[in-house]
Motif scaffolding. Structure first.
Motif, PDB file in Angstrom:
ATOM      1  N   VAL A   1       0.838  -1.207   0.000  1.00 21.88           N
ATOM      2  CA  VAL A   1       0.000   0.000   0.000  1.00 21.88           C
ATOM      3  C   VAL A   1       0.870   1.253   0.000  1.00 21.88           C
ATOM      4  O   VAL A   1       0.618   2.212  -0.738  1.00 21.88           O
ATOM      5  N   VAL A   2       1.906   1.250   0.805  1.00 24.13           N
ATOM      6  CA  VAL A   2       2.804   2.407   0.918  1.00 24.13           C
ATOM      7  C   VAL A   2       3.450   2.733  -0.419  1.00 24.13           C
ATOM      8  O   VAL A   2       3.537   3.900  -0.829  1.00 24.13           O
ATOM      9  N   ARG A   3       3.926   1.722  -1.096  1.00 23.52           N
ATOM     10  CA  ARG A   3       4.542   1.961  -2.405  1.00 23.52           C
ATOM     11  C   ARG A   3       3.550   2.602  -3.370  1.00 23.52           C
ATOM     12  O   ARG A   3       3.900   3.519  -4.126  1.00 23.52           O
ATOM     13  N   THR A   4       2.315   2.147  -3.332  1.00 25.29           N
ATOM     14  CA  THR A   4       1.280   2.720  -4.206  1.00 25.29           C
ATOM     15  C   THR A   4       1.021   4.181  -3.853  1.00 25.29           C
ATOM     16  O   THR A   4       0.930   5.042  -4.740  1.00 25.29           O
TER      17      THR A   4
ATOM     18  N   GLN B   1      -7.217  -0.736   0.698  1.00 30.61           N
ATOM     19  CA  GLN B   1      -6.054   0.000   1.210  1.00 30.61           C
ATOM     20  C   GLN B   1      -6.366   0.623   2.568  1.00 30.61           C
ATOM     21  O   GLN B   1      -5.545   0.564   3.491  1.00 30.61           O
ATOM     22  N   ARG B   2      -7.555   1.196   2.680  1.00 33.63           N
ATOM     23  CA  ARG B   2      -7.961   1.801   3.943  1.00 33.63           C
ATOM     24  C   ARG B   2      -7.993   0.757   5.062  1.00 33.63           C
ATOM     25  O   ARG B   2      -7.524   1.015   6.176  1.00 33.63           O
TER      26      ARG B   2
ATOM     27  N   ILE C   1       5.501   7.652   6.070  1.00 36.68           N
ATOM     28  CA  ILE C   1       5.968   6.689   5.081  1.00 36.68           C
ATOM     29  C   ILE C   1       6.950   7.418   4.170  1.00 36.68           C
ATOM     30  O   ILE C   1       6.717   8.558   3.756  1.00 36.68           O
ATOM     31  N   ASN C   2       8.070   6.761   3.908  1.00 34.53           N
ATOM     32  CA  ASN C   2       9.217   7.431   3.303  1.00 34.53           C
ATOM     33  C   ASN C   2       9.668   6.739   2.024  1.00 34.53           C
ATOM     34  O   ASN C   2       9.648   5.510   1.928  1.00 34.53           O
TER      35      ASN C   2
ATOM     36  N   VAL D   1      12.021   2.193   0.474  1.00 30.64           N
ATOM     37  CA  VAL D   1      10.769   2.582   1.120  1.00 30.64           C
ATOM     38  C   VAL D   1      10.793   2.129   2.573  1.00 30.64           C
ATOM     39  O   VAL D   1      11.239   1.018   2.877  1.00 30.64           O
ATOM     40  N   SER D   2      10.323   2.992   3.488  1.00 33.19           N
ATOM     41  CA  SER D   2      10.237   2.602   4.896  1.00 33.19           C
ATOM     42  C   SER D   2       8.969   3.174   5.510  1.00 33.19           C
ATOM     43  O   SER D   2       8.380   4.132   4.997  1.00 33.19           O
ATOM     44  N   ILE D   3       8.564   2.565   6.645  1.00 28.39           N
ATOM     45  CA  ILE D   3       7.342   2.950   7.354  1.00 28.39           C
ATOM     46  C   ILE D   3       7.731   3.220   8.807  1.00 28.39           C
ATOM     47  O   ILE D   3       8.286   2.347   9.464  1.00 28.39           O
ATOM     48  N   ALA D   4       7.444   4.418   9.296  1.00 25.26           N
ATOM     49  CA  ALA D   4       7.909   4.798  10.630  1.00 25.26           C
ATOM     50  C   ALA D   4       6.768   5.291  11.505  1.00 25.26           C
ATOM     51  O   ALA D   4       5.895   6.043  11.054  1.00 25.26           O
TER      52      ALA D   4
END
Length: 305
Positions: A52-55, A113-114, A157-158, A245-248
């Motif tokens: 989802v983050v990549r999208t 996604q939600r 999200i980075n 890509v990272s999620i923080a």
């Protein structure tokens, strides 16, 4: 500064016995970071969230710009002169379901996604709360409520757009996190994150470990622990031409109550209170106004009495 081959501590959360508790305390003091394995976020959910983050990070800029700040830097951040390879999206407080839904609406997420974002936000929030409880027990603090109860949990999200020309350059400059704790689901395949070994001054490459969560301590953790916990300095380096890509999740600090060390950690004249009480918002503004982003701002709130 060169990068070392030393590796950061790994802590198993599945069977958190006294040995793991001691490892947690030691890692907090000596490193200011550690990897969690066998934690409570399901691997399938982590994979779904990364997809989802990549999208979301590949959305058109005009949609990403709808992700507005609540506090400075909490919304969409585009490429800048200081960090030309970085962009990211943010959500000020995932503890608020309304804020999570608003974030999804801003970016026009699909129902699936939600659902993934809501599930992930709930799981990572509970994991952060559990870390807070275990930290208190490990250091000998007994409080009547969870340490992080009522604190804002900022979510980011980075994306790092590394190119052949950028190899060897910085994706993000050396800094400490301003809050208490950061939980990071980093890229499973693309290297880049490095943390500083405070003893040697060398940077340690934090290689990917699929399924794990990296935990970093920030400036507020150093204040709360009365100097016991290390606020780890870290950076992101471009080591290969790839998208990283990272999620923080950032556990910031109490909204209105002053940050200060518990009485148990201010023992006597041999161990006095090292920092004056202050609110997280006061400290955040201090870092912004001074430009001191690598822990140096703590010198400005030291207790001189």
């Amino acid at each position: 500064m060169s990068a070392s081959t030393t590796s950061i501590p790994v802590i198993d959360f599945q069977d958190f016995d006294p040995t793991q508790s001691q490892k947690l305390l030691q890692a907090s003091k000596e490193w200011g970071c550690f990897r969690l394995i066998n934690h409570s976020i399901p691997p399938t959910l982590m994979a779904e969230m990364k997809s989802v983050v990549r999208t979301l990070l590949d959305l058109p800029v005009e949609i990403k710009q709808r992700n507005k700040d609540v506090i400075a830097g909490s919304g969409y951040v585009g490429h800048s002169k200081a960090n030309p390879l970085y962009e990211g999206l943010g959500l000020y407080d995932i503890a608020s379901i309304d804020a999570v839904i608003e974030f999804c609406s801003q970016l026009e997420t699909s129902p699936s996604q939600r659902e993934t974002i809501i599930k992930y936000s709930q799981c990572v929030h509970e994991l952060a709360m559990d870390i807070g409880r275990k930290l208190c027990r490990s250091i000998g603090i007994r409080i009547n409520m969870d340490l992080f109860e009522g604190w804002p949990f900022q979510f980011r999200i980075n994306k790092y757009n590394f190119t052949p020309e950028s190899i060897g350059s910085s994706g993000v400059q050396i800094h400490t996190d301003s809050g208490f704790l950061t939980l990071l689901q980093d890229d499973d395949t693309v290297n880049g994150l490095e943390v500083m070994d405070e003893n040697s001054g060398e940077f340690i490459a934090v290689d990917p470990l699929p399924g794990s969560i990296l935990v970093n301590f920030g400036d507020i953790a150093k204040v709360w622990s009365n100097g016991r916990f290390c606020n780890v300095r870290h950076r992101v380096q471009c080591k290969e031409a790839a998208v990283r890509v990272s999620i923080a999740l950032f556990v910031l600090g109490p909204k209105e109550v002053a940050v200060e060390a518990p009485p148990e950690l201010v023992v006597d004249s041999e161990c006095p209170r090292l920092y004056v009480p202050f609110t997280f918002e006061e400290y955040r503004k201090l870092r912004l106004s001074t430009g001191l982003r690598a822990g140096e701002a703590l010198a400005l709130v030291q207790n001189t009495k």
